[in-house]
Structure formats: structure tokens, C-alpha cells
Design a protein around this motif. Structure first.
Motif, PDB file in Angstrom:
ATOM      1  N   ALA A  81       0.858  -1.180   0.000  1.00  0.00           N
ATOM      2  CA  ALA A  81       0.000   0.000   0.000  1.00  0.00           C
ATOM      3  C   ALA A  81       0.898   1.236   0.000  1.00  0.00           C
ATOM      4  CB  ALA A  81      -0.892  -0.009   1.242  1.00  0.00           C
ATOM      5  N   ARG A  82       0.608   2.176  -0.869  1.00  0.00           N
ATOM      6  CA  ARG A  82       1.387   3.413  -0.927  1.00  0.00           C
ATOM      7  C   ARG A  82       0.477   4.587  -0.550  1.00  0.00           C
ATOM      8  NH1 ARG A  82       6.402   3.288  -3.419  1.00  0.00           N
ATOM      9  NH2 ARG A  82       6.963   1.267  -4.325  1.00  0.00           N
ATOM     10  N   TYR A  83       0.973   5.422   0.343  1.00  0.00           N
ATOM     11  CA  TYR A  83       0.171   6.533   0.856  1.00  0.00           C
ATOM     12  C   TYR A  83       1.092   7.513   1.578  1.00  0.00           C
ATOM     13  CZ  TYR A  83       0.832   3.615   4.949  1.00  0.00           C
ATOM     14  OH  TYR A  83       1.423   2.852   5.943  1.00  0.00           O
ATOM     15  N   ARG A  84       0.563   8.658   1.892  1.00  0.00           N
ATOM     16  CA  ARG A  84       1.277   9.634   2.713  1.00  0.00           C
ATOM     17  C   ARG A  84       0.522   9.779   4.023  1.00  0.00           C
ATOM     18  NH1 ARG A  84       5.416  12.950   2.309  1.00  0.00           N
ATOM     19  NH2 ARG A  84       5.475  14.967   3.407  1.00  0.00           N
ATOM     20  N   LEU A  85       1.229   9.581   5.125  1.00  0.00           N
ATOM     21  CA  LEU A  85       0.620   9.616   6.454  1.00  0.00           C
ATOM     22  C   LEU A  85       0.986  10.920   7.138  1.00  0.00           C
ATOM     23  CD1 LEU A  85       0.392   6.775   9.034  1.00  0.00           C
ATOM     24  CD2 LEU A  85       1.516   8.904   9.721  1.00  0.00           C
ATOM     25  N   THR A  86      -0.017  11.572   7.760  1.00  0.00           N
ATOM     26  CA  THR A  86       0.211  12.809   8.511  1.00  0.00           C
ATOM     27  C   THR A  86      -0.346  12.637   9.920  1.00  0.00           C
ATOM     28  OG1 THR A  86      -0.035  14.105   6.474  1.00  0.00           O
ATOM     29  CG2 THR A  86      -0.125  15.302   8.555  1.00  0.00           C
ATOM     30  N   THR A  87       0.494  12.863  10.930  1.00  0.00           N
ATOM     31  CA  THR A  87       0.095  12.687  12.328  1.00  0.00           C
ATOM     32  C   THR A  87      -0.622  13.933  12.832  1.00  0.00           C
ATOM     33  OG1 THR A  87       2.100  13.642  13.294  1.00  0.00           O
ATOM     34  CG2 THR A  87       2.188  11.305  12.634  1.00  0.00           C
ATOM     35  N   ARG A 138      -4.244  11.311   9.283  1.00  0.00           N
ATOM     36  CA  ARG A 138      -4.617  11.503   7.888  1.00  0.00           C
ATOM     37  C   ARG A 138      -3.793  10.612   6.982  1.00  0.00           C
ATOM     38  NH1 ARG A 138      -7.142  15.724   9.373  1.00  0.00           N
ATOM     39  NH2 ARG A 138      -6.987  17.895   9.149  1.00  0.00           N
ATOM     40  N   ILE A 139      -4.456   9.961   6.028  1.00  0.00           N
ATOM     41  CA  ILE A 139      -3.792   9.090   5.060  1.00  0.00           C
ATOM     42  C   ILE A 139      -4.212   9.552   3.667  1.00  0.00           C
ATOM     43  CG2 ILE A 139      -3.564   6.722   4.194  1.00  0.00           C
ATOM     44  CD1 ILE A 139      -4.851   7.188   7.687  1.00  0.00           C
ATOM     45  N   THR A 140      -3.241  10.004   2.871  1.00  0.00           N
ATOM     46  CA  THR A 140      -3.508  10.411   1.490  1.00  0.00           C
ATOM     47  C   THR A 140      -3.068   9.283   0.569  1.00  0.00           C
ATOM     48  OG1 THR A 140      -3.108  12.721   2.091  1.00  0.00           O
ATOM     49  CG2 THR A 140      -3.122  12.174  -0.252  1.00  0.00           C
ATOM     50  N   VAL A 141      -3.998   8.760  -0.210  1.00  0.00           N
ATOM     51  CA  VAL A 141      -3.766   7.564  -1.018  1.00  0.00           C
ATOM     52  C   VAL A 141      -2.809   7.886  -2.171  1.00  0.00           C
ATOM     53  CG1 VAL A 141      -4.864   5.762  -2.427  1.00  0.00           C
ATOM     54  CG2 VAL A 141      -6.069   6.722  -0.435  1.00  0.00           C
ATOM     55  N   ASP A 174      -3.359   3.139  -6.829  1.00  0.00           N
ATOM     56  CA  ASP A 174      -4.584   3.185  -7.631  1.00  0.00           C
ATOM     57  C   ASP A 174      -5.814   3.004  -6.757  1.00  0.00           C
ATOM     58  OD1 ASP A 174      -3.295   3.631 -10.001  1.00  0.00           O
ATOM     59  OD2 ASP A 174      -3.182   1.511 -10.551  1.00  0.00           O
ATOM     60  N   GLN A 175      -5.662   2.178  -5.703  1.00  0.00           N
ATOM     61  CA  GLN A 175      -6.826   1.867  -4.875  1.00  0.00           C
ATOM     62  C   GLN A 175      -6.371   1.295  -3.535  1.00  0.00           C
ATOM     63  OE1 GLN A 175      -9.942  -1.406  -5.716  1.00  0.00           O
ATOM     64  NE2 GLN A 175     -10.583   0.340  -6.980  1.00  0.00           N
ATOM     65  N   LEU A 176      -6.942   1.799  -2.456  1.00  0.00           N
ATOM     66  CA  LEU A 176      -6.772   1.211  -1.130  1.00  0.00           C
ATOM     67  C   LEU A 176      -8.158   0.929  -0.561  1.00  0.00           C
ATOM     68  CD1 LEU A 176      -3.936   3.315   0.592  1.00  0.00           C
ATOM     69  CD2 LEU A 176      -3.736   1.181  -0.690  1.00  0.00           C
ATOM     70  N   VAL A 177      -8.228  -0.055   0.340  1.00  0.00           N
ATOM     71  CA  VAL A 177      -9.508  -0.392   0.973  1.00  0.00           C
ATOM     72  C   VAL A 177      -9.444  -0.073   2.454  1.00  0.00           C
ATOM     73  CG1 VAL A 177     -10.048  -2.188  -0.709  1.00  0.00           C
ATOM     74  CG2 VAL A 177      -8.842  -2.810   1.400  1.00  0.00           C
ATOM     75  N   VAL A 178     -10.619   0.171   3.007  1.00  0.00           N
ATOM     76  CA  VAL A 178     -10.769   0.430   4.439  1.00  0.00           C
ATOM     77  C   VAL A 178     -11.867  -0.489   4.944  1.00  0.00           C
ATOM     78  CG1 VAL A 178     -11.214   2.177   6.209  1.00  0.00           C
ATOM     79  CG2 VAL A 178     -10.266   2.867   3.994  1.00  0.00           C
ATOM     80  N   TRP A 231      -6.591   7.062  -5.906  1.00  0.00           N
ATOM     81  CA  TRP A 231      -5.420   7.929  -5.877  1.00  0.00           C
ATOM     82  C   TRP A 231      -5.805   9.373  -5.523  1.00  0.00           C
ATOM     83  CZ3 TRP A 231      -0.400   6.307  -7.644  1.00  0.00           C
ATOM     84  CH2 TRP A 231       0.558   7.320  -7.555  1.00  0.00           C
ATOM     85  N   GLY A 232      -5.094   9.923  -4.526  1.00  0.00           N
ATOM     86  CA  GLY A 232      -5.297  11.312  -4.144  1.00  0.00           C
ATOM     87  C   GLY A 232      -6.361  11.544  -3.095  1.00  0.00           C
ATOM     88  N   GLN A 233      -7.210  10.562  -2.842  1.00  0.00           N
ATOM     89  CA  GLN A 233      -8.236  10.746  -1.820  1.00  0.00           C
ATOM     90  C   GLN A 233      -7.602  10.743  -0.429  1.00  0.00           C
ATOM     91  OE1 GLN A 233     -11.602   7.849  -3.079  1.00  0.00           O
ATOM     92  NE2 GLN A 233     -12.601   9.575  -2.060  1.00  0.00           N
ATOM     93  N   GLU A 234      -8.245  11.465   0.481  1.00  0.00           N
ATOM     94  CA  GLU A 234      -7.757  11.517   1.859  1.00  0.00           C
ATOM     95  C   GLU A 234      -8.684  10.730   2.774  1.00  0.00           C
ATOM     96  OE1 GLU A 234      -5.697  14.996   4.052  1.00  0.00           O
ATOM     97  OE2 GLU A 234      -7.808  15.108   4.676  1.00  0.00           O
ATOM     98  N   ILE A 235      -8.070   9.926   3.625  1.00  0.00           N
ATOM     99  CA  ILE A 235      -8.794   9.161   4.640  1.00  0.00           C
ATOM    100  C   ILE A 235      -8.415   9.731   5.997  1.00  0.00           C
ATOM    101  CG2 ILE A 235      -9.206   6.870   5.621  1.00  0.00           C
ATOM    102  CD1 ILE A 235      -7.909   5.770   2.953  1.00  0.00           C
TER     103      ILE A 235
END
Length: 299
Positions: free
Chosen positions: A178-184, A258-261, A264-268, A282-286
Motif C-alpha cells: 500500500a502506498r500513501y502519505r501519512l500525517t500525524t 490523515r492518510i492520502t492515497v 490506484d486503490q486502497l480499501v478500508v 489515488w489522491g483521496q484523503e482518509i
């Protein structure tokens, strides 16, 4: 105000599922024998659940209403504020039910005390009978003394959300990274390539979260009633563009992870229910934070 309604939640037994698949008891018995099992064991568990259900049905106070729903139909079942929920089954069934509730008290009923841990299904069928009649005699469901167990909620930037009693998982739908950007909450950020991450409540801290914490030498984890969450990144991989410095932490009430995807696709999904999931592209924020609706579990 309407009289309370007891909603009994249960799931189909292994015997029922075997008969759905194999049509006859003889075919089901043959299938079990090829795997070193007997139909008798499956029948006994089926009988114990049915006996527990019969006891709880008979315990419905005369002035209360009554309904039943199977686990598979919960997402389509209309719950009301005056409902009292009796979950008859294993601990996991309470967790599966929690996401559909909004402050209704839950009585966890264990049909097999010798087989289940009983962390969430804390009552025997006879004890549930006593609790219901005490509430009816008092004329209020407030007679049912509840613990408020923390929940966790993940929300997509398009408004979709999903909650869990144990944890939520964010990652790839398969075994890919899984590739994403994590923000605390403190504003620190890092790009990751990992096996995903979990955000756990204190209830979930005895399961999946506990195994990850143990692998990392042990970490203090919240208790079920603590308004805090623990989060862990699984198997973060170091590379020129991905790091491994932000892989665990705690979320206090009001804080958000915060997790920015960047795939192509991540699941929750929550509490291991992969079929009931959100999909982020891609690009959506969780965003993940403490749930606004704790589970009110009768102690």
C-alpha cells in the motif's frame, strides 16, 4: 414513548450453512468425515445456540416488543432508539453489530461459555433473562448498567465513513504494498510503502493490535473504555521516497490521523469484515479518529 423492543441478533450456525451447501445431512456428514470431523460436534453447537435463543426469546417481557435479525441482514434492518440489543453468539458478532448502533444498550449472550472467551458476550442466557426482567420491573432500560466502549471511525473525503469496535485496517485489497502519505496530529508527514496500517481501540488491543505491539517489544495500549486509539503501520519499507520513522502512535480524543492515497486503490474495513469496506482511489484523503458513538455494553 414506545415500549422497548428487544432485538435478538444471531448468525446462521455451521450446520445450517453445511445443509445449504450440501442439501442433506448425509452429504454434510460425508463432507465432514473427509476432514476428520463428525456431524455430532456440529449438531451439538447448533443445539446449544438454539437453546440459548429459546431462553432469550422466552425472556422478552410481556409489555416489550420483539424482533430478530441475522448478521447478514443487519445492514438492511431498521433499528430504533428504544431498542435493546441481545447479541447471541461469539464476541465477534458483538463487534459486527456495533457499527450499526447509536447508543442502544447491548447484552452479549454466550451460548457456549466453555468455548468462547466471553470478552463481549458476558452473560449466560439465564443471566440475560434476569437482566431483562429487572429492567421491565423498573420500568426503564436505564436499569441496564452499561460500559461505554470506544469505537474508531474512518472517513473518506467524499463523506463515506465506516466504524469498528476493534480496529479499522487501511491497505491494499491484496498482498501488494500500500502506498500513501501519512500525517500525524502533530503535523509530521511521511510517505510509506507498507502492508497497510491499523488503528485500534482498547477492545481491539487484545487482538491484532496486541500481536503487533508484542513484535515491537511491547507497548502500553489503551483499555476498552479509554477515549484513545493506538495506530501501527505494518512492515513499512525504506526506499529513496518512502520512510519508516512514523510507524506507530496514539490518537487522543479529537485528534486525527490523515492518510492520502498514493496507489490506484486502497480499501478500508473494520473488525475483519473485508466484504463491508470503503474503497479510496489515488489522491483521496482518509481521516481516522475516535468514534462519536461508543458501544454501550451491559456489564
Amino acid at each position: 414513548m414506545a415500549n422497548p423492543r428487544l432485538v435478538i441478533v444471531h448468525r446462521r450456525t455451521e450446520l445450517q450453512e453445511l445443509l445449504d451447501r450440501h442439501a442433506t445431512r448425509g452429504q454434510a456428514e460425508f463432507f465432514l468425515r473427509t476432514r476428520g470431523r463428525t456431524l455430532q460436534d456440529v449438531q451439538e453447537r447448533h443445539d446449544r445456540l438454539n437453546a440459548a435463543l429459546a431462553t432469550v426469546r422466552a425472556a422478552v417481557p410481556a409489555e416489550w416488543r420483539h424482533a430478530e435479525v441475522e448478521r447478514a441482514d443487519l445492514s438492511r434492518f431498521l433499528l430504533t432508539p428504544e431498542d435493546v440489543i441481545a447479541v447471541v453468539g461469539q464476541d465477534g458478532l458483538v463487534a459486527n453489530t456495533a457499527k450499526y448502533l447509536n447508543a442502544q444498550p447491548v447484552i452479549g449472550v454466550d451460548p457456549e461459555p466453555e468455548a468462547n472467551p466471553g470478552v463481549l458476550v458476558r452473560h449466560t442466557p439465564k443471566a440475560a433473562d434476569r437482566l431483562l426482567h429487572e429492567a421491565a420491573a423498573a420500568g426503564t432500560v436505564e436499569r441496564l448498567q452499561c460500559q461505554e466502549l470506544a469505537t474508531v471511525t474512518a472517513r473518506l473525503d467524499d463523506g463515506q465513513e465506516l466504524s469498528g469496535l476493534n480496529e479499522v485496517f487501511i491497505g491494499h485489497a491484496s498482498h501488494q504494498s500500500a502506498r500513501y502519505r501519512l500525517t500525524t496530529p502533530a503535523g509530521r508527514a511521511e510517505s510509506h510503502s507498507s502492508s497497510g496500517l491499523i488503528v485500534s481501540t482498547g477492545t481491539g488491543a487484545t487482538g491484532w493490535c496486541a500481536s503487533i505491539a508484542l513484535d515491537r517489544g511491547g507497548r502500553p495500549l489503551p483499555s476498552p473504555t479509554d477515549p484513545r486509539l493506538a495506530w501501527f503501520v505494518r512492515e513499512a519499507w525504506p526506499s529513496p521516497i518512502t520512510g519508516t520513522s512514523l510507524t506507530e502512535g496514539v490518537l487522543e480524543a479529537g485528534e486525527t490521523l490523515r492518510i492520502t492515497v498514493a496507489s490506484d486503490q486502497l480499501v478500508v474495513f473494520g473488525d475483519g469484515m473485508e466484504d463491508d469496506r470503503l474503497t479510496a482511489s489515488w489522491g483521496q484523503e482518509i481521516t481516522v479518529q475516535l468514534g462519536a458513538r461508543p458501544l454501550r455494553l451491559v456489564g
